[in-house]
Design a protein around this motif. Structure first.
Motif, PDB file in Angstrom:
ATOM      1  N   LEU A 122      -8.937   6.775   0.754  1.00  0.00           N
ATOM      2  CA  LEU A 122      -8.630   5.693   1.694  1.00  0.00           C
ATOM      3  C   LEU A 122     -10.081   4.352   0.460  1.00  0.00           C
ATOM      4  O   LEU A 122     -10.272   4.724   0.588  1.00  0.00           O
ATOM      5  N   TYR A 125      -8.628  -0.508  -0.795  1.00  0.00           N
ATOM      6  CA  TYR A 125      -7.787  -1.547   0.328  1.00  0.00           C
ATOM      7  C   TYR A 125      -8.419  -3.032   0.395  1.00  0.00           C
ATOM      8  O   TYR A 125      -8.971  -3.211   0.237  1.00  0.00           O
ATOM      9  N   GLU A 145      -0.133  -3.534   1.521  1.00  0.00           N
ATOM     10  CA  GLU A 145      -0.171  -2.705   0.432  1.00  0.00           C
ATOM     11  C   GLU A 145      -1.602  -1.653   1.008  1.00  0.00           C
ATOM     12  O   GLU A 145      -1.379  -0.941   1.544  1.00  0.00           O
ATOM     13  N   SER A 146      -2.237  -2.558   1.967  1.00  0.00           N
ATOM     14  CA  SER A 146      -3.496  -1.760   2.173  1.00  0.00           C
ATOM     15  C   SER A 146      -3.071  -1.120   3.948  1.00  0.00           C
ATOM     16  O   SER A 146      -2.887  -0.416   4.479  1.00  0.00           O
ATOM     17  N   LEU A 149      -1.335   1.676   3.340  1.00  0.00           N
ATOM     18  CA  LEU A 149      -2.608   2.530   3.698  1.00  0.00           C
ATOM     19  C   LEU A 149      -2.932   3.685   5.038  1.00  0.00           C
ATOM     20  O   LEU A 149      -2.711   4.016   4.998  1.00  0.00           O
ATOM     21  N   ARG A 152      -0.540   5.098   7.066  1.00  0.00           N
ATOM     22  CA  ARG A 152      -0.448   6.239   6.144  1.00  0.00           C
ATOM     23  C   ARG A 152      -0.974   7.273   6.176  1.00  0.00           C
ATOM     24  O   ARG A 152      -0.591   8.733   6.561  1.00  0.00           O
ATOM     25  N   GLU A 153      -2.606   6.888   6.325  1.00  0.00           N
ATOM     26  CA  GLU A 153      -3.505   7.507   6.981  1.00  0.00           C
ATOM     27  C   GLU A 153      -4.158   7.344   8.461  1.00  0.00           C
ATOM     28  O   GLU A 153      -5.317   8.373   8.432  1.00  0.00           O
TER      29      GLU A 153
END
Length: 207
Positions: A122, A125, A145-146, A149, A152-153
């Protein structure tokens, strides 16, 4: 072309004088530039901080409890374009706030590293400003974009984050995280008392 700190200080002085008199700042001084100038005024200095709001409190261990909190304004080679502000939590030197001038405002990114300098899963972001803000306060809603992320995580709670930074030159610096539902985290630093410089953040060269 590189803008020297004296020029940035002049920009800041103009903006602050306008605020004090109630007159609008000069048309050529964008709030984003005045804000960067306010922060760049402290380039090369470090300051101690404290948590002023953390709501609701985390049910798990508090990563900040009992730790010295220090911010360091560095990465000032081109202060009109980008500033890097490591946030040290005790012996954890993994966090750096990266503030960059864009064509329309400012961008805030969180550079997270491991002790060997490698990137955390991470990292980088943040978001761009959606409004002009002021010379004192800028807000950064989470960018697409963040969001991708975080999803996804498995950090879905962060997809509605808004970060903010406030700078009162010579007085205080505030970093803020908020999200709908009542989450609010703020850490405030005393700019009246510089402290000894901390080590370089992980993944960076020595100051």
């Amino acid at each position: 072309m590189k803008i020297h700190l004296c020029t940035l200080s002049a920009v800041l002085a103009t903006a602050l004088a306008a605020c004090a008199t109630g007159a609008p700042p000069a048309a050529t001084v964008a709030p984003a530039d005045a804000f960067l100038a306010a922060l760049a005024n402290h380039c090369g200095q470090a300051f101690a901080g404290r948590i002023v709001v953390d709501e609701p409190a985390s049910p798990g261990p508090d990563a900040f409890a009992g730790k010295a909190l220090v911010m360091h304004v560095r990465g000032c080679d081109e202060p009109s374009r980008e500033l890097r502000v490591p946030f040290h939590v005790g012996d954890d030197h993994s966090r750096t706030w990266v503030i960059t001038r864009t064509g329309t405002g400012l961008r805030l990114k969180h550079d997270h590293r491991h002790a060997d300098g490698s990137e955390d899963v991470l990292t980088m972001y943040g978001g761009d400003t959606a409004a002009p803000g002021t010379a004192m306060r800028q807000e950064f809603p989470v960018d697409a974009e963040s969001v991708a992320l975080f999803e996804r995580e498995g950090s879905e709670a962060s997809v509605t984050n808004t970060w903010a930074i406030e700078v009162e030159p010579g007085q205080r610096f505030l970093y803020e995280l908020s999200r709908p539902g009542g989450r609010l985290f703020q850490v405030e630093f005393d700019l009246t008392r510089p402290v000894d410089l901390p080590p370089a953040p992980w993944g960076s060269q020595a100051p």
